[in-house]
Design a protein around this motif. Structure first.
Motif, PDB file in Angstrom:
ATOM      1  N   THR A  60      57.610  41.789  70.091  1.00  0.00           N
ATOM      2  CA  THR A  60      57.257  40.820  71.130  1.00  0.00           C
ATOM      3  C   THR A  60      57.410  39.393  70.635  1.00  0.00           C
ATOM      4  O   THR A  60      57.801  38.494  71.393  1.00  0.00           O
ATOM      5  CB  THR A  60      55.796  41.048  71.578  1.00  0.00           C
ATOM      6  OG1 THR A  60      55.613  42.412  71.907  1.00  0.00           O
ATOM      7  CG2 THR A  60      55.422  40.166  72.756  1.00  0.00           C
ATOM      8  N   MET A  61      57.118  39.164  69.363  1.00  0.00           N
ATOM      9  CA  MET A  61      57.043  37.823  68.791  1.00  0.00           C
ATOM     10  C   MET A  61      58.279  37.477  67.963  1.00  0.00           C
ATOM     11  O   MET A  61      58.245  36.549  67.151  1.00  0.00           O
ATOM     12  CB  MET A  61      55.789  37.723  67.907  1.00  0.00           C
ATOM     13  CG  MET A  61      54.496  38.235  68.540  1.00  0.00           C
ATOM     14  SD  MET A  61      54.060  37.397  70.086  1.00  0.00           S
ATOM     15  CE  MET A  61      53.794  35.721  69.508  1.00  0.00           C
ATOM     16  N   ARG A  62      59.365  38.185  68.175  1.00  0.00           N
ATOM     17  CA  ARG A  62      60.514  38.039  67.278  1.00  0.00           C
ATOM     18  C   ARG A  62      61.082  36.618  67.251  1.00  0.00           C
ATOM     19  O   ARG A  62      61.537  36.156  66.194  1.00  0.00           O
ATOM     20  CB  ARG A  62      61.604  39.045  67.635  1.00  0.00           C
ATOM     21  CG  ARG A  62      62.151  38.914  69.052  1.00  0.00           C
ATOM     22  CD  ARG A  62      62.960  40.158  69.431  1.00  0.00           C
ATOM     23  NE  ARG A  62      63.517  40.080  70.790  1.00  0.00           N
ATOM     24  CZ  ARG A  62      62.820  40.366  71.887  1.00  0.00           C
ATOM     25  NH1 ARG A  62      61.550  40.723  71.791  1.00  0.00           N
ATOM     26  NH2 ARG A  62      63.394  40.311  73.070  1.00  0.00           N
ATOM     27  N   THR A  63      61.056  35.910  68.376  1.00  0.00           N
ATOM     28  CA  THR A  63      61.619  34.551  68.390  1.00  0.00           C
ATOM     29  C   THR A  63      60.796  33.598  67.541  1.00  0.00           C
ATOM     30  O   THR A  63      61.348  32.923  66.650  1.00  0.00           O
ATOM     31  CB  THR A  63      61.750  34.048  69.836  1.00  0.00           C
ATOM     32  OG1 THR A  63      62.645  34.912  70.545  1.00  0.00           O
ATOM     33  CG2 THR A  63      62.299  32.631  69.861  1.00  0.00           C
ATOM     34  N   PRO A 281      56.154  33.977  74.298  1.00  0.00           N
ATOM     35  CA  PRO A 281      55.491  35.034  73.547  1.00  0.00           C
ATOM     36  C   PRO A 281      54.007  34.767  73.277  1.00  0.00           C
ATOM     37  O   PRO A 281      53.191  35.695  73.328  1.00  0.00           O
ATOM     38  CB  PRO A 281      56.280  35.093  72.239  1.00  0.00           C
ATOM     39  CG  PRO A 281      57.636  34.588  72.607  1.00  0.00           C
ATOM     40  CD  PRO A 281      57.389  33.514  73.625  1.00  0.00           C
ATOM     41  N   PHE A 282      53.644  33.525  73.007  1.00  0.00           N
ATOM     42  CA  PHE A 282      52.234  33.243  72.713  1.00  0.00           C
ATOM     43  C   PHE A 282      51.374  33.351  73.969  1.00  0.00           C
ATOM     44  O   PHE A 282      50.227  33.800  73.903  1.00  0.00           O
ATOM     45  CB  PHE A 282      52.093  31.863  72.066  1.00  0.00           C
ATOM     46  CG  PHE A 282      52.634  31.801  70.673  1.00  0.00           C
ATOM     47  CD1 PHE A 282      52.018  32.503  69.640  1.00  0.00           C
ATOM     48  CD2 PHE A 282      53.774  31.070  70.381  1.00  0.00           C
ATOM     49  CE1 PHE A 282      52.526  32.462  68.347  1.00  0.00           C
ATOM     50  CE2 PHE A 282      54.288  31.027  69.097  1.00  0.00           C
ATOM     51  CZ  PHE A 282      53.667  31.728  68.077  1.00  0.00           C
ATOM     52  N   ALA A 283      51.921  32.946  75.119  1.00  0.00           N
ATOM     53  CA  ALA A 283      51.183  33.126  76.370  1.00  0.00           C
ATOM     54  C   ALA A 283      51.007  34.607  76.669  1.00  0.00           C
ATOM     55  O   ALA A 283      49.926  35.051  77.092  1.00  0.00           O
ATOM     56  CB  ALA A 283      51.908  32.426  77.518  1.00  0.00           C
ATOM     57  N   THR A 284      52.052  35.381  76.446  1.00  0.00           N
ATOM     58  CA  THR A 284      51.963  36.831  76.629  1.00  0.00           C
ATOM     59  C   THR A 284      50.905  37.420  75.703  1.00  0.00           C
ATOM     60  O   THR A 284      50.107  38.275  76.114  1.00  0.00           O
ATOM     61  CB  THR A 284      53.333  37.482  76.366  1.00  0.00           C
ATOM     62  OG1 THR A 284      54.202  37.167  77.446  1.00  0.00           O
ATOM     63  CG2 THR A 284      53.217  38.992  76.249  1.00  0.00           C
ATOM     64  N   THR A 290      43.446  39.005  76.182  1.00  0.00           N
ATOM     65  CA  THR A 290      42.286  38.711  77.025  1.00  0.00           C
ATOM     66  C   THR A 290      41.993  39.883  77.954  1.00  0.00           C
ATOM     67  O   THR A 290      40.829  40.309  78.091  1.00  0.00           O
ATOM     68  CB  THR A 290      42.530  37.438  77.849  1.00  0.00           C
ATOM     69  OG1 THR A 290      42.742  36.342  76.956  1.00  0.00           O
ATOM     70  CG2 THR A 290      41.345  37.123  78.753  1.00  0.00           C
ATOM     71  N   TYR A 291      43.037  40.417  78.576  1.00  0.00           N
ATOM     72  CA  TYR A 291      42.823  41.546  79.481  1.00  0.00           C
ATOM     73  C   TYR A 291      42.300  42.775  78.739  1.00  0.00           C
ATOM     74  O   TYR A 291      41.298  43.382  79.146  1.00  0.00           O
ATOM     75  CB  TYR A 291      44.135  41.895  80.206  1.00  0.00           C
ATOM     76  CG  TYR A 291      44.005  43.152  81.019  1.00  0.00           C
ATOM     77  CD1 TYR A 291      43.389  43.138  82.263  1.00  0.00           C
ATOM     78  CD2 TYR A 291      44.460  44.372  80.514  1.00  0.00           C
ATOM     79  CE1 TYR A 291      43.239  44.302  83.000  1.00  0.00           C
ATOM     80  CE2 TYR A 291      44.311  45.547  81.236  1.00  0.00           C
ATOM     81  CZ  TYR A 291      43.701  45.496  82.483  1.00  0.00           C
ATOM     82  OH  TYR A 291      43.534  46.654  83.197  1.00  0.00           O
TER      83      TYR A 291
END
Length: 297
Positions: A60-63, A281-284, A290-291
């Motif tokens: 998910t955070m690859r970039t 990615p950080f917002a995701t 949070t959820y």
């Protein structure tokens, strides 16, 4: 989106349905009615994902990882994540990643390693690297396209049993397999994923179930957890948008509360967030954490 605002789409867990079927009934009235019905069926939800089991799959955070590996890990830790699944090292050694994990107080629980490495001469080094990372599981992320037949999956089951034995002899947990939608296809009258489930040794081989791809392929995670107890130590928690695309966890149509209700039977220990193509990615990462941290089931 949760509580009365979240649809109880039990049918989404058996998604042989089309995108049109997924989007049907997503009006405000249907959301409220379904959520109310879900609350009645489940009663007072008290269980939660243990904080130590809430992680991020690093694909998910690859970039941002490619630009600042340690800084990205630090932000995940600040968000609240406890664990990570490693997927791509971005030029760093296993030892260097372990040091960055230790410094940011994160723990690697698994690493994705290509099928050719797991079934070839690179397996001993890959298992050593799992130890170096401080992880427990080596994961095959996918099978080559030419293996997507009953014969190919039977060969994969044989390969997995062999590699799983090597993992056990190395003091690690069972080899895990990560699914995609096509792995749940019925070919020549046989369900491919069922071949792996029934023809691998439960002591040697387990599964990192990607719940999005399971649903996309027509499988029901709840049923899998009950029918194949203790085979699913790790999950990829990925949500589905109404149009069938990827979504931040909690913003899509998958009913995670219902799905996780049988997770204990499945032996789930790690809930790893994943989004294949996040705009931010950080917002995701924040939205999904949070959820899930607030989810009761």
């Amino acid at each position: 989106m949760h509580g009365s605002r979240r649809a109880f789409l039990g049918t989404a867990l058996g998604l042989a349905a089309t995108t049109a079927g997924l989007t049907a009934g997503l009006g405000t009235t249907a959301h409220a009615a379904d959520a109310s019905a879900a609350a009645g069926r489940h009663g007072c939800r008290r269980r939660r994902i243990p904080p130590s089991g809430l992680g991020m799959h690093l694909y998910t955070m690859r970039t941002p990882l490619a630009q600042d590996f340690k800084g990205t890990l630090a932000r995940l830790a600040e968000t609240g994540y406890a664990t990570v699944g490693v997927s791509g090292r971005h030029g760093h050694s296993a030892a260097a990643i372990r040091q960055m994990l230790d410094e940011t107080r994160l723990k690697a629980v698994l690493e994705h390693v290509g099928h050719s490495t797991v079934t070839g001469s690179g397996l001993p080094q890959a298992l050593e690297d799992i130890h170096t990372l401080g992880a427990r599981w080596i994961v095959v992320p996918s099978l080559p396209g030419e293996m997507h037949s009953p014969a190919g999956f039977r060969e994969a089951a044989r390969q997995f049993n062999k590699a799983g034995l090597a993992a056990r002899e190395a003091g690690l947990g069972p080899l895990l397999f990560h699914n995609h939608g096509s792995d749940h296809a019925v070919v020549e009258g046989e369900n491919l994923y069922d071949i792996l489930l029934t023809e691998t040794d439960p002591e040697l081989v387990g599964f990192e179930l990607d719940v999005y791809w399971a649903a996309k392929g027509g499988a029901d995670p709840r049923s899998l957890f009950v029918r194949h107890r203790h085979r699913f130590p790790a999950l990829h928690v990925k949500d589905m948008a109404p149009d069938g695309d990827f979504a931040d966890v909690g913003s899509g149509v998958l009913d995670f509360a219902a799905m996780f209700d049988t997770a204990k039977s499945g032996g789930v220990r790690q809930w790893l967030v994943e989004h294949d193509s996040p705009a931010d990615p950080f917002a995701t990462a924040l939205n999904s954490y949070t959820y899930l941290s607030r989810l009761r089931y």
